[in-house]
Scaffold this motif. Structure first.
Motif, PDB file in Angstrom:
ATOM      1  N   PRO A 297       6.264 -24.082 -67.411  1.00  0.00           N
ATOM      2  CA  PRO A 297       4.868 -24.332 -67.768  1.00  0.00           C
ATOM      3  C   PRO A 297       4.308 -23.295 -68.745  1.00  0.00           C
ATOM      4  CG  PRO A 297       5.112 -24.202 -65.382  1.00  0.00           C
ATOM      5  CD  PRO A 297       6.455 -24.012 -65.968  1.00  0.00           C
TER       6      PRO A 297
ATOM      7  N   ASP B 103       9.076 -29.773 -69.191  1.00  0.00           N
ATOM      8  CA  ASP B 103       7.831 -29.459 -68.515  1.00  0.00           C
ATOM      9  C   ASP B 103       6.810 -30.535 -68.835  1.00  0.00           C
ATOM     10  OD1 ASP B 103       6.191 -27.769 -66.962  1.00  0.00           O
ATOM     11  OD2 ASP B 103       5.120 -27.309 -68.810  1.00  0.00           O
TER      12      ASP B 103
ATOM     13  N   THR C 291       2.629 -31.713 -68.321  1.00  0.00           N
ATOM     14  CA  THR C 291       1.279 -31.469 -67.806  1.00  0.00           C
ATOM     15  C   THR C 291       0.502 -32.763 -67.936  1.00  0.00           C
ATOM     16  OG1 THR C 291       0.477 -30.785 -69.946  1.00  0.00           O
ATOM     17  CG2 THR C 291       1.234 -29.053 -68.487  1.00  0.00           C
TER      18      THR C 291
END
Lengths: 987, 437
Positions: free
Chosen positions: A449, B249, B251
């Motif tokens: 992240p 990743d 989001t």
């Protein structure tokens, strides 16, 4: 026939006809033309000309702005007469309130002293809005009088815009009472103008009254603009702000929740301390409002109230109400606001009140944290940040709880808002601090992240994230070794991002990736931005110092040396020097290249010093080393003190290896060194000189002992500080790379506190100088250019040095330069310590003359106050001590006309006082007023003296405030300080 | 405390104040002057977006020709502050309809003040979602219900509500969903043609015109999601044929139910109305580069250079890349250039010291070349070695994803059970596509 008849009549004209023909007709024609012209003019005048400004000007047609009606005497007389009677006006429960209030004709007269109560009373009694407006007008005429006065004499700093302001005023007046249909739009335009003036910094506070008058409107945009204006100027016009209270209070009870919220927010943003009494009621009802929007605003209002007047807020028991809301409210925004408000209130209260401290602890108790965590998803992103920040402070009782929380929060790492992700990461890191293996897993988990956040968003955002990543990389570089490609710089990235990336690249380098990283770094060395190029060369060097296999790197460094760019060469030289200290075995390759570099091409002190060090250290391998050194010594004055120090040492080293060739250079250097103005250079020259005098072989032992390769270079930041920074994850500390107490705490903020007093100040720079100076000193002592034995000698020297550099001035020899004195002192010292016969060798001639004038030491007198020449004090501790100590002496003294003349800038005095072992920590001001903060330290004790010195050069007076840790010596110090000050400007 | 901004300023490039809003009294009024003096008028500008002056920290960001400065006096949360600025700018843009610059601010400053009041209270960020704010702050400025006597919109209910991003009671005649998958490829290639660094950052943009409160579910061909799916169904029969990709990743927009994503690896959400960014992802493995650039630059003596650049498109022959621009750097002292290109147009742009080669439509599996001869002004000063900046490339390739990501399904559930029309588009853009030469 007809024609005959006419011809007949025309043939015999009568005299009357003649008259008509010759006089009347022309007159009629002329008058007709004139009338025609006049009519034309009239028409033109009415239609066009009256509107032409020039014409208006000429004919005086321009309307004068309506003059404000002054307070008439008649009415005030009337007033006073009422004052003597005891009023029994209907509804006035306040005995002396003088209100005469005619509901129909609406004449309101209010005595100034009681205006506040009277207005609020009047207000509620006046029903038709038009009456209210009139009430306002009459109130203004009273309240406006002083500001109107002041606006007539504007301060010179006020920007232009005076005319516009008065224009606006009259226009606002016209609109104030009007109820025409388009009036709201006109008002809006005017309000916009006012606010745009306010924004660009023109002072429009004089319009306060008119603005409030115009704000009687149902239009919500107008209201907002008016509230914005009021919020901005209420502070400077507290009396007028009172007038708005009524609007606001009434709006707080409006049926529309938007208006209620808006009014409440404006009411609490007035920031006028004596109006808080009006705030408590609406806030209380706002907190109980059934609409969430009003509650969110009210919660913030309570916090604002706390900041205006903490006691009022606490007396009204708002914290308890907030706590209740926080635990029970169904709306997440209300809860979030309660949380931030309570955190602020209890944080500042906890130092004084035990209860608040307990409540503050309660915020991080298990039930409360769990309550928040369960509701986390309801919060918006900012609320989540807030909650997570709090959770990070929570210490779970056992590891299961740890994992529960982490499992619950793991999905937050996927949140699009970088702040939420960082806050989550903080929670994870804090929770696992004690569990090493899990902590490491957390690093692995958060890597992805973080890297995503870095590569997305604006450079500023990625900088914020990158600083955090930087911290993590520095803490555990080995975990990031495989991700080094993410830290490659892009061509267009801003330099602050590049700099961080370079540091990270350096940190993650290990055996497996060194080659790639160094290749990449070498690409950057050709960068257009010099700073980045330098940084990348330094990074290469750091990697070289970390690694064992440096073959390839050394080659590259040597390539840098050949690149023929000044800054590249300079940086590379410094690196090669460090490299040789760690890996002496490379000396042969390096020296071959270094020998080709002409010292003329190297200008930067650091690089030059490095080059000189190598010349001295490897004198035997470089044929022309002595001659280069000699030519450098001949141009002694051109170099910085740092370079001169190194030059001295290098020549000494060279001398022991190749005495005959270097002798000349040594002579030049020692002579130049002894007459040097820089204290350190002078001392070192003297020290070498004495050492040589004493015994050449022991001198060699001291200056040129066998060296051991350095294995580890000192770390600059202590572990404790690093841990502290880590604890403040997700805050500014990370970006600044220092713990928060260094930049937020008032005690540590340093001399900026003084900034309010001194205009145009140089404080920051000065204090930086002090800090830099001390750190340079520290570097110098720890600088391993001096071998350990040499270092110890220097230290002993420094200890001695503090002895003789103390400016003990005998009044009998004030004209002697201080330097001569110190030489005398050291001669004396050496004489007593070492009574050998060498004291008078041939070279000693230098000092011969001075020996005779040596003053007899006052042996019987009490030991005079001596100051430490190298006293160091950082700004923070200065500030603290200054606050703690009482003023020992406060005195005014004469500066002397020469001194006043010499004091053109603060710097001049600083240098002078520094020569007297009195350091300056902050200075500022402009001619004729200067202000300084000095400090000094006793020679053998840590006890310090602090001085505040205000100098007025026109009166040549200096006002001194001295504070001393050791009160008994403060008078001696005063004498010392005064004597130092009085000598300023003489030399 | 997360932000607790003390003041926020909007300045133009000269340092004139366009907007100032003080939230707290703990900073002085002359903070703008401090900013101007210590940052704008020095070389500091642009060296670091966070600066400390006196006791205050300044966060500043440049957006087109405006500086937005946040002043804080405490140890604030940096990421939060910058995110706030970005979100606020997005909000302003949605109000102004696109541009955010000095003129837009001057024309709308009253609106900005209104918004600043709503989105931040006493330094703490409040609700920044444009959907909700637009309900009660309109550009015309709603007349208060005093005068209009209309029923008060229940905006305030949602101002603080839990499903803050969607309003109830929406109805559309035609229910449509548009999905845009936009990927940008970042590449850093060495002069020898080896890939130094390469990654793809992608985002899925969505435009929803759906009635009611629909529940959406999106299926992609990512590895974890597919594995999970087959696990859940417990039968490996219905395999997905084709490439699966591994997302480094992901989001998501706040509307996505993250708990469900973690347990079932499905993306399910109640979308906001209108346009929004559903998710962002990053991929480093298995990236299909759309273009390869093969440069050769020869320096022939001191005043002449020869540049040959070959660009090869490696996507399907039926596809086209649009708006391809290749910027080939040349030295500053370039005097004369002459070139030949096999397709497109090239010219020398002296202001950026580049040969700019533009190809409007670039079919797949082709390799046009540019060969140029460059004459330099001979300088008497010693040869300054030319630091060769990288070749930069811009392009857009529709219907191509560098990561290979595909949408497998998009399901919409709503109580009323209407039919929806779904539109899916793919596009790959150049991020920072750099090739060293």
């Amino acid at each position: 026939m007809d024609s005959a008849a006419t011809s007949f009549s025309s043939s015999t004209p009568s005299p009357v006809d003649y008259i008509v023909l010759l006089i009347l007709r022309p007159i009629a024609a002329i008058s007709f033309v004139f009338v025609f012209i006049a009519l034309g003019w009239l028409l033109a005048w009415k239609l066009v000309l009256v509107h032409v400004p020039l014409v208006q000007e000429i004919f005086g047609l321009r309307k004068k702005p309506a003059k404000f009606k002054p307070q008439t005497r008649r009415i005030s007389r009337y007033y006073n007469s009422i004052n003597t009677r005891n009023s029994s006006a209907p509804g006035s429960g306040y005995p002396p309130v003088l209100v005469q209030c005619c509901h129909s004709s609406s004449i309101a007269i209010i005595k100034p002293n009681y205006s506040r109560v009277a207005i609020s009373h009047l207000w509620s009694s006046l029903e038709p809005p038009s009456n209210r407006i009139r009430l306002l007008c009459s109130t203004f005429s009273q309240a406006m009088a002083p500001p109107a006065q002041s606006s007539r004499n504007p301060s010179p700093s006020q920007p232009s815009g005076k005319g516009e302001v008065s224009d606006l005023r009259s226009q606002l007046r016209q609109l104030a009472g009007s109820r025409a249909p388009g009036v709201d739009d006109a008002k809006r335009e005017l309000f916009k103008k006012v606010i745009s003036y306010m924004t660009i910094g023109i002072d429009v506070s004089s319009l306060f009254g008119e603005m409030v008058m115009c704000s009687v409107t149902p239009d919500i945009v107008l209201k907002k603009m008016c509230y914005l204006y009021v919020g901005n100027y209420a502070k400077v016009n507290p009396d007028l702000a009172l007038l708005t209270i009524n609007f606001l209070q009434r709006d707080c009870k409006d049926q529309d929740p938007m208006i209620r919220g808006l009014a409440l927010r404006s009411l609490s943003s007035l920031r006028v301390a004596n109006l808080v009494e009006y705030l408590v009621g609406p806030l209380g009802s706002g907190l109980k409002d059934n609409n969430a929007y009003v509650r969110t605003v009210a919660v913030m209002g309570a916090l604002k109230l706390y900041h205006i007047s903490a006691s009022t807020c606490l007396d009204a028991d708002f914290p308890a109400v907030l706590k209740h809301l926080m635990l029970n409210d169904s709306e997440s925004q209300v809860v979030a606001n309660c949380l931030s408000a309570l955190q602020e209130i209890w944080n500042s209260e906890s130092s004084t009140s035990e209860e608040a401290a307990r409540e503050k602890e309660g915020l991080i108790s298990k039930p409360f944290i769990y309550y928040l965590l369960n509701r986390l998803r309801e919060f918006n992103e900012w609320g989540q940040c807030l909650v997570l920040e709090l959770v990070a402070k929570y210490v779970p009782s056992d590891t299961n709880e740890n994992f529960d929380i982490m499992n619950l929060l793991e999905d937050r790492l996927q949140h699009a808002n970088g702040a939420v992700v960082l806050a989550t990461i903080k929670v994870f890191l804090q929770l696992t601090l004690s569990m090493a293996d899990v902590h490491q897993e957390v690093y692995e988990r958060i890597k992805a992240p973080l890297l995503t956040l870095v590569s997305s968003g604006s450079p500023e955002q990625s900088y914020a994230v990158l600083s955090h990543l930087h911290l993590l990389v520095m803490r555990a570089p080995y975990l990031f070794t495989s991700d080094y490609k993410h830290f490659y710089c892009q061509y267009n990235e801003p330099s602050y991002v590049k700099k961080l990336k370079l540091e990270m690249l350096t940190a993650v380098a290990n055996e497996s990736n060194t080659y790639e990283i160094v290749t990449e770094l070498c690409e950057y060395a050709a960068n257009v931005y010099v700073a980045i190029a330098r940084e990348s060369i330094r990074a290469v060097g750091k990697i070289a110092l970390q690694q064992y296999d440096v073959n390839a790197i050394v080659d590259r460094l040597l390539q840098f040396l050949e690149m023929e760019k000044d800054y590249v060469t300079a940086e590379a030289l410094v690196l090669v020097k460090d490299l040789l200290r760690k890996y002496p075995q490379w000396s042969h390759d390096c020296i071959a290249v270094v020998g080709n570099i002409s010292s003329k091409n190297v200008q930067e002190p650091k690089a030059k010093a490095a080059l000189i060090w190598m010349l001295g250290e490897y004198a035997q391998d470089m044929d022309d080393a002595p001659y280069i050194l000699e030519s450098l010594a001949e141009n002694w004055e051109d170099d910085a003190p740092e370079v001169r120090l190194h030059l001295l040492t290098a020549i000494m080293k060279c001398f022991f290896r190749r005495p005959p060739e270097t002798q000349k250079a040594l002579g030049i250097a020692l002579a130049a060194g002894l007459s040097d103005f820089h204290q350190d250079v002078h001392d070192r020259a003297l020290f070498y000189y004495r050492l040589l005098q004493y015994d050449v072989s022991s001198a060699e032992r001291v200056v040129n002992p066998p060296k051991q390769a350095v294995s580890v270079f000192a770390d600059t930041q202590s572990n404790e500080i690093k841990d502290r920074i880590f604890d403040e994850f997700n805050s500014l500390s990370i970006v600044y790379q220092k713990p928060s107490y260094m930049f937020t705490d008032k005690d540590h903020r340093g001399p900026f506190e003084f900034s309010d007093e001194i205009d145009n100040l140089t404080v920051g720079v000065e204090s930086e100088h002090v800090v830099a100076a001390t750190s340079v000193d520290a570097n110098e002592t720890s600088d391993l250019l001096l071998s350990t034995s040499e270092k110890e000698e220097t230290r002993a020297m420094v200890a001695n040095g503090s002895d003789y550099t103390a400016p003990f001035y005998d009044s009998s020899t004030p004209a002697l330069p201080s330097q001569g004195q110190s030489e005398l002192a050291i001669t004396g010292l050496l004489g007593t310590a070492d009574p050998g016969p060498q004291a008078s060798t041939a070279i000693d001639d230098l000092l011969m003359g001075l020996d005779l004038t040596a003053p007899p030491a006052p042996a019987s007198a009490p030991p005079p106050l001596k100051l430490n020449a190298r006293a160091a004090l950082d700004a923070g501790s200065f500030q603290r001590t200054w606050r703690e100590l009482p003023v020992a002496i406060s005195q005014e003294c004469e500066l002397g006309s020469q001194g006043a003349a010499a004091l053109t800038s603060p710097q001049a005095l600083l240098h002078h006082m520094q020569g007297n072992s009195i350091q300056c920590i902050a200075s500022g001001g402009q001619s004729p007023n200067f202000k300084f903060f000095f400090f000094a330290q006793k020679a053998y004790e840590p006890s310090v003296f602090l001085v505040e010195c205000k100098i007025n050069t026109s009166t040549t007076k200096a006002q001194l405030n001295i504070k001393a840790e050791d009160q008994s010596t403060s008078h001696e110090f005063l004498a010392l300080f005064q004597s130092a000050l009085s000598r300023f400007g003489l030399s | 405390m997360p932000v607790a901004a003390s003041a926020i300023y909007f300045l133009n490039l000269r340092g004139d104040v366009l907007i100032n809003r003080l939230y707290r009294d703990d900073v002085g009024g002359n903070m703008v002057d401090a900013f101007r003096m210590h940052i704008m008028q020095t070389k500091e500008l642009g060296t670091c977006p966070v600066r400390q002056i006196g006791g205050c920290s300044f966060f500043y960001m440049r957006i087109s020709n405006v500086y937005i400065v946040i002043v804080v006096s405490s140890n604030a949360n940096v990421a939060c502050a910058f995110k706030f600025v970005v979100e606020a700018v997005a909000l302003f843009k949605s109000y102004f309809g696109g541009a955010f610059d000095e003129d837009a601010i001057r024309n709308n400053f009253v609106l900005i003040y209104e918004l600043l009041d709503e989105i931040m209270d006493f330094g703490y960020p409040q609700n920044l979602s444009p959907e909700i704010l637009k309900l009660y702050i309109t550009q015309e400025g709603v007349r208060s219900p005093f005068s209009s006597k209309k029923p008060v919109p229940n905006a305030t209910l949602q101002v603080t509500g839990a499903v803050g991003w969607r309003r109830e009671g929406l109805a559309y005649k035609k229910n449509e969903v548009f999905l845009d998958i936009v990927e940008s490829v970042n590449l850093l290639m060495s002069s020898k043609g080896s890939v130094l660094r390469c990654d793809v950052t992608g985002k899925i943009l969505m435009k929803c015109f759906l009635s009611g409160m629909p529940d959406l579910k999106l299926g992609l061909n990512d590895k974890i999601g597919l594995e999970k799916e087959s696990q859940l169904k417990n039968r490996p029969t219905k395999r997905y044929h084709g490439k699966t990709i591994e997302l480094d990743d992901v989001t998501f927009h706040q509307c996505v139910n993250l708990t469900r994503f973690n347990s079932e690896k499905t993306v399910s959400f109640v979308p906001p109305d209108g346009e929004f960014e559903l998710m962002k992802y990053r991929i480093t493995e298995g990236v299909n580069l759309p273009f390869r650039v093969l440069p050769t630059i020869k320096e022939l003596g001191r005043t002449r250079m020869e540049v040959n650049v070959k660009v090869k498109s490696v996507f399907g022959a039926k596809m086209f890349a649009l708006g391809v621009v290749i910027k080939i750097p040349v030295p500053k002292q370039t005097a004369k250039t002459s070139f030949q290109v096999t397709s497109g147009r090239a010219k020398y742009n002296a202001s950026i010291d580049c040969l700019v080669w533009k190809i409007r439509k670039f079919p797949g599996q082709t390799e046009p070349t540019l060969s140029a001869e460059i004459e330099l002004i001979s300088t008497i000063a010693e040869k300054k070695s030319w630091t060769r900046p990288p070749i930069q490339m811009e392009f857009q390739v529709p219907m191509f994803t560098a990561s290979g990501l595909r949408v497998r399904f998009l399901k919409v559930w709503e109580k009323s059970g209407y039919n929806t029309v779904e539109w899916v588009r793919y596009i790959t853009k150049a991020g920072s596509y750099e090739v060293r030469c």
